[in-house]
Motif scaffolding. Structure first.
Motif, PDB file in Angstrom:
ATOM      1  N   ARG A  64       0.852  -1.188   0.000  1.00 39.75           N
ATOM      2  CA  ARG A  64       0.000   0.000   0.000  1.00 39.75           C
ATOM      3  C   ARG A  64       0.888   1.239   0.000  1.00 39.75           C
ATOM      4  O   ARG A  64       2.085   1.166   0.253  1.00 39.75           O
ATOM      5  N   ARG A  65       0.263   2.351  -0.287  1.00 36.91           N
ATOM      6  CA  ARG A  65       1.016   3.603  -0.310  1.00 36.91           C
ATOM      7  C   ARG A  65       1.460   3.968   1.106  1.00 36.91           C
ATOM      8  O   ARG A  65       0.715   3.794   2.081  1.00 36.91           O
ATOM      9  N   ILE A  66       2.682   4.490   1.198  1.00 37.13           N
ATOM     10  CA  ILE A  66       3.219   4.919   2.493  1.00 37.13           C
ATOM     11  C   ILE A  66       3.422   6.418   2.415  1.00 37.13           C
ATOM     12  O   ILE A  66       4.387   6.903   1.826  1.00 37.13           O
ATOM     13  N   PHE A  67       2.525   7.172   2.983  1.00 37.23           N
ATOM     14  CA  PHE A  67       2.554   8.623   2.820  1.00 37.23           C
ATOM     15  C   PHE A  67       3.785   9.250   3.452  1.00 37.23           C
ATOM     16  O   PHE A  67       4.289  10.266   2.976  1.00 37.23           O
ATOM     17  N   PHE A 100      22.933   0.031 -14.445  1.00 31.82           N
ATOM     18  CA  PHE A 100      21.666  -0.190 -13.747  1.00 31.82           C
ATOM     19  C   PHE A 100      20.707   0.975 -14.003  1.00 31.82           C
ATOM     20  O   PHE A 100      21.127   2.127 -14.114  1.00 31.82           O
ATOM     21  N   THR A 101      19.428   0.654 -14.041  1.00 33.03           N
ATOM     22  CA  THR A 101      18.378   1.659 -14.179  1.00 33.03           C
ATOM     23  C   THR A 101      17.276   1.363 -13.176  1.00 33.03           C
ATOM     24  O   THR A 101      16.789   0.230 -13.099  1.00 33.03           O
ATOM     25  N   ILE A 102      16.881   2.395 -12.432  1.00 34.54           N
ATOM     26  CA  ILE A 102      15.783   2.246 -11.479  1.00 34.54           C
ATOM     27  C   ILE A 102      14.547   2.934 -12.029  1.00 34.54           C
ATOM     28  O   ILE A 102      14.644   3.981 -12.688  1.00 34.54           O
ATOM     29  N   SER A 103      13.405   2.343 -11.781  1.00 35.46           N
ATOM     30  CA  SER A 103      12.149   2.947 -12.222  1.00 35.46           C
ATOM     31  C   SER A 103      11.034   2.491 -11.291  1.00 35.46           C
ATOM     32  O   SER A 103      11.207   1.554 -10.509  1.00 35.46           O
ATOM     33  N   ARG A 104       9.912   3.188 -11.377  1.00 34.15           N
ATOM     34  CA  ARG A 104       8.766   2.788 -10.558  1.00 34.15           C
ATOM     35  C   ARG A 104       7.494   3.005 -11.345  1.00 34.15           C
ATOM     36  O   ARG A 104       7.388   3.941 -12.133  1.00 34.15           O
ATOM     37  N   ASP A 105       6.547   2.129 -11.117  1.00 31.22           N
ATOM     38  CA  ASP A 105       5.215   2.240 -11.698  1.00 31.22           C
ATOM     39  C   ASP A 105       4.289   2.661 -10.561  1.00 31.22           C
ATOM     40  O   ASP A 105       3.964   1.856  -9.691  1.00 31.22           O
ATOM     41  N   PHE A 106       3.901   3.943 -10.576  1.00 24.94           N
ATOM     42  CA  PHE A 106       3.096   4.459  -9.479  1.00 24.94           C
ATOM     43  C   PHE A 106       1.741   3.759  -9.412  1.00 24.94           C
ATOM     44  O   PHE A 106       1.213   3.498  -8.330  1.00 24.94           O
TER      45      PHE A 106
END
Length: 120
Positions: A25-28, A66-72
């Protein structure tokens, strides 16, 4: 909150792997994300981070590989690792933290770790 890392394995030098980390879950209070790694007999070290607004940084030894990414939308973090070397062998951990004044601050949200082994 659970962080579930996956994607590690045994590869030969020069090959690639993609690690994933799903956050339950999202961690504000900790909306930046990072990958750390810990090699046998060594301290855990920062590999890369991505901030809440998508800024990324990969530490110098791995910057070109290396490449970092995120899928919101999927609440998932990735680490694409190319041209792997034996010295990349380590347990890789995902983390949720904060980005404060140009530095990544890890909070106590850790995945269980995924082992990457690179043979020569």
């Amino acid at each position: 909150v659970q962080l579930q890392a996956s994607g590690g394995g045994l590869v030969q030098a020069g090959e690639s792997l993609r690690l994933s980390c799903t956050v339950s879950r999202r961690i504000f209070s900790a909306n930046s994300r990072a990958w750390f790694r810990q090699a046998p007999g060594k301290q855990r070290e920062l590999v890369a981070y991505v901030t809440s607004d998508g800024r990324t940084n990969v530490v110098a030894p791995m910057k070109d590989r290396f490449t970092i990414s995120r899928d919101f939308a999927k609440n998932t973090l990735y680490l694409q690792m190319n041209n792997l070397k034996p010295e990349d062998t380590a347990v890789y951990y995902c983390n949720a933290g904060r980005y404060v004044y140009g530095s990544y601050i890890p909070e106590d949200y850790w995945g269980q770790g995924t082992l990457v082994t690179v043979s020569s």
